[in-house]
Design a protein around this motif. Structure first.
Motif, PDB file in Angstrom:
ATOM      1  N   GLY A 470       0.821  -1.166  -0.060  1.00 24.48           N
ATOM      2  CA  GLY A 470       0.105   0.072  -0.102  1.00 24.48           C
ATOM      3  C   GLY A 470       0.863   1.327  -0.053  1.00 24.48           C
ATOM      4  O   GLY A 470       0.455   2.330  -0.652  1.00 24.48           O
ATOM      5  N   LEU A 478       0.857   5.283  -6.684  1.00 23.65           N
ATOM      6  CA  LEU A 478      -0.050   3.968  -6.706  1.00 23.65           C
ATOM      7  C   LEU A 478      -0.729   3.816  -7.815  1.00 23.65           C
ATOM      8  O   LEU A 478      -1.046   4.547  -8.680  1.00 23.65           O
ATOM      9  CB  LEU A 478      -0.922   4.128  -5.534  1.00 23.65           C
ATOM     10  CG  LEU A 478      -0.326   4.163  -3.983  1.00 23.65           C
ATOM     11  CD1 LEU A 478      -1.521   4.271  -3.184  1.00 23.65           C
ATOM     12  CD2 LEU A 478       0.771   3.443  -3.824  1.00 23.65           C
ATOM     13  N   ASN A 482      -4.752   1.087  -5.761  1.00 24.68           N
ATOM     14  CA  ASN A 482      -4.204   1.842  -4.451  1.00 24.68           C
ATOM     15  C   ASN A 482      -3.024   0.918  -4.065  1.00 24.68           C
ATOM     16  O   ASN A 482      -2.764   1.035  -2.823  1.00 24.68           O
ATOM     17  CB  ASN A 482      -5.229   1.878  -3.528  1.00 24.68           C
ATOM     18  CG  ASN A 482      -6.305   2.760  -3.857  1.00 24.68           C
ATOM     19  OD1 ASN A 482      -6.028   3.746  -4.411  1.00 24.68           O
ATOM     20  ND2 ASN A 482      -7.714   2.425  -3.582  1.00 24.68           N
ATOM     21  N   LYS A 483      -2.154   0.258  -4.622  1.00 26.16           N
ATOM     22  CA  LYS A 483      -1.083  -0.486  -4.413  1.00 26.16           C
ATOM     23  C   LYS A 483       0.150   0.021  -5.278  1.00 26.16           C
ATOM     24  O   LYS A 483       0.098   0.490  -6.283  1.00 26.16           O
ATOM     25  CB  LYS A 483      -1.071  -1.952  -4.620  1.00 26.16           C
ATOM     26  CG  LYS A 483      -2.543  -2.416  -3.811  1.00 26.16           C
ATOM     27  CD  LYS A 483      -2.063  -2.785  -2.293  1.00 26.16           C
ATOM     28  CE  LYS A 483      -3.144  -3.152  -1.550  1.00 26.16           C
ATOM     29  NZ  LYS A 483      -3.444  -4.800  -1.913  1.00 26.16           N
TER      30      LYS A 483
END
Length: 501
Positions: A470, A478, A482-483
């Motif tokens: 994360g 990202l 969302n990583k």
């Protein structure tokens, strides 16, 4: 170079890779799949990343490993609590955004509100409302059968009130009215509705050869009078295997079945006949789908992919179903056939290791579509074009409490000590090059301690290097889930930015 290709994915449910004529099986009848393989590329060492439906399908759809998309559980109905970021790209969202007409039908097994908005035709044949009803009265296949007065003959989830039997018998439905027959009709409807010249992506998620093992009579009858051969491990002594394997077999030997004659020895032969019949039924649908493409002049420029979400024991190790299957090729190795007449693919067989996460990026590359940075898989198109250079040295499958790593020669299944409450280490190690049926567990053999520990270390390294975090320090942008994109993470490692990693 042809115009942008169409894509047809046929994903079977629970098809053991050994149970395919082109892969050397001497009894199962798969003429259409064998013909598909002869016209394209057949991968003999394709592995899925999880041995049950929903997590494995998420790997195909996202191109992500299970520890990244986070779905480890089975959803009979799409679970709104499944932690799928709504912005996580799928193969369908990418193709739809690039002008493809998209459709999916069958045993979809993932959240409708995630994939449905990107499908011009969405037909979940297992969509239901509470309370659970095995005849699924609120989906199009049940409504199709209801209109013909055949709903109570629906045989893919319950047969005569028996839910998901491990036994087998012929169906009362003809192929036309079977699950696969309805899928074929829906594909023909989709083709009829697709404007000429518009590329399409269509996925058929068959329910078979998953139980119920109740094929249409014509496919049951294919195996009439045949003395079915059991795999070499059918009567294996499981004393060297983990406790849940032994416990499952103890129960299996007491299973009487639901049809006559009863008893495990009779049931296992009926199950095998029903399983082969269901494979032949899926095979027939594959032939119909290709004929539909041919009739419309679409076959040449359509990429056809045949695969499966996982395998079936098919009596390997004596088991009737697919669990416990994290450590066995019967469950993790699946058919993987690609054909595209106009695409310049090199016809033949590839024996190198590939994974289900590779489908997404490979299709994007072949079709000239952007590959999202959320994808973990590799582009295997060089293999499709004749370059059989290995792209990976091992493949991995994941459960919350077990991980399996497979190289060309070895397989290790790691489990945490204490998993079974006895404090012991119940791992598995197989020299698959010499023991392809995985019958001799070498985990505790001191002669192979170094091999075991090297595989365990490789597995641990893989987990660290493929996890999509994360955030880390220093901060990097990202991706849509969302990583941190794996490419960015690798870039940090290449630049030796390791003080806070």
């Amino acid at each position: 170079m042809p115009s942008r290709p169409n894509v047809l994915i046929i994903k079977a449910d629970q098809h053991n890779a050994r149970c395919l004529g082109v892969n050397g099986h001497r009894q199962v009848r798969t003429p259409n799949l064998d013909a598909l393989a002869a016209s394209g590329v057949n991968f003999t060492h394709a592995f899925v990343q999880n041995p049950i439906c929903t997590p494995s399908r998420m790997c195909y759809l996202t191109g992500q490993y299970v520890h990244n998309h986070g779905i480890y559980g089975l959803s009979l109905m799409p679970n709104p609590d499944d932690p799928i970021p709504p912005t996580l790209p799928s193969l369908f969202s990418v193709c739809h955004a690039q002008g493809y007409r998209t459709g999916i039908i069958g045993h979809i097994h993932v959240r409708k509100d995630w994939i449905g908005p990107h499908c011009d035709m969405y037909r979940d044949l297992h969509e239901n409302v509470e309370p659970y009803d095995p005849y699924y009265p609120h989906n199009p296949y049940s409504q199709y059968l209801q209109a013909k007065g055949l709903l109570q003959q629906r045989d893919d989830e319950a047969y005569k009130g028996i839910v998901q039997t491990l036994d087998a018998c012929p169906s009362e439905l003809s192929f036309l009215n079977s699950y696969e027959g309805y899928c074929a009709q829906s594909f023909e409807e989709f083709l009829h509705q697709t404007p000429p010249g518009q590329p399409f992506l269509y996925q058929i998620d068959t329910v078979h050869p998953h139980q119920d093992y109740i094929p249409a009579k014509e496919f049951w009858d294919l195996y009439e009078g045949m003395e079915l051969e059991l795999p070499p491990s059918a009567d294996e002594d499981l004393s060297g295997k983990p406790p849940h394997h032994q416990g499952t077999m103890a129960w299996t030997h007491t299973y009487e079945g639901v049809f006559e004659p009863k008893g495990y020895r009779h049931v296992r032969l009926r199950k095998l006949r029903g399983y082969y019949g269901c494979i032949s039924q899926v095979d027939h649908m594959v032939g119909l789908a290709r004929q539909m493409l041919r009739t419309r002049g679409l076959e040449e420029n359509t990429i056809v992919v045949y695969c499966a979400d996982h395998g079936d024991f098919a009596l390997e190790h004596g088991f009737l179903e697919k669990a416990p299957g994290i450590s066995y090729a019967a469950i993790l190795r699946t058919p993987f056939i690609w054909a595209w007449p106009a695409g310049g693919l090199a016809k033949g067989t590839v024996h190198e290791l590939v994974e289900s996460v590779d489908v997404f990026p490979t299709l994007c590359q072949l079709a000239g579509l952007p590959v999202p940075d959320t994808v973990d898989g590799k582009d295997i198109s060089p293999m499709l074009r004749g370059n059989a250079r290995p792209l990976r040295e091992f493949v991995v499958a994941e459960f919350p409490l077990s991980r399996t790593i497979r190289t060309r020669d070895w397989k290790l299944c790691h489990r945490p000590r204490g998993m079974f409450g006895d404090g012991k280490d119940h791992g598995e190690l197989y020299h698959v090059a010499e023991d392809p049926w995985e019958m001799k567990n070498l985990y505790d053999d001191p002669r192979y301690r170094d091999t075991r520990e090297n595989l365990r270390r490789t597995l641990f390294d893989w987990t660290q290097l493929t996890t999509r975090y994360g955030n880390v320090w220093p901060h990097v942008p990202l991706s849509a889930d969302n990583k941190i994109p794996l490419a960015k993470f690798q870039e940090m490692l290449d630049k030796r930015m390791t003080n806070y990693l």
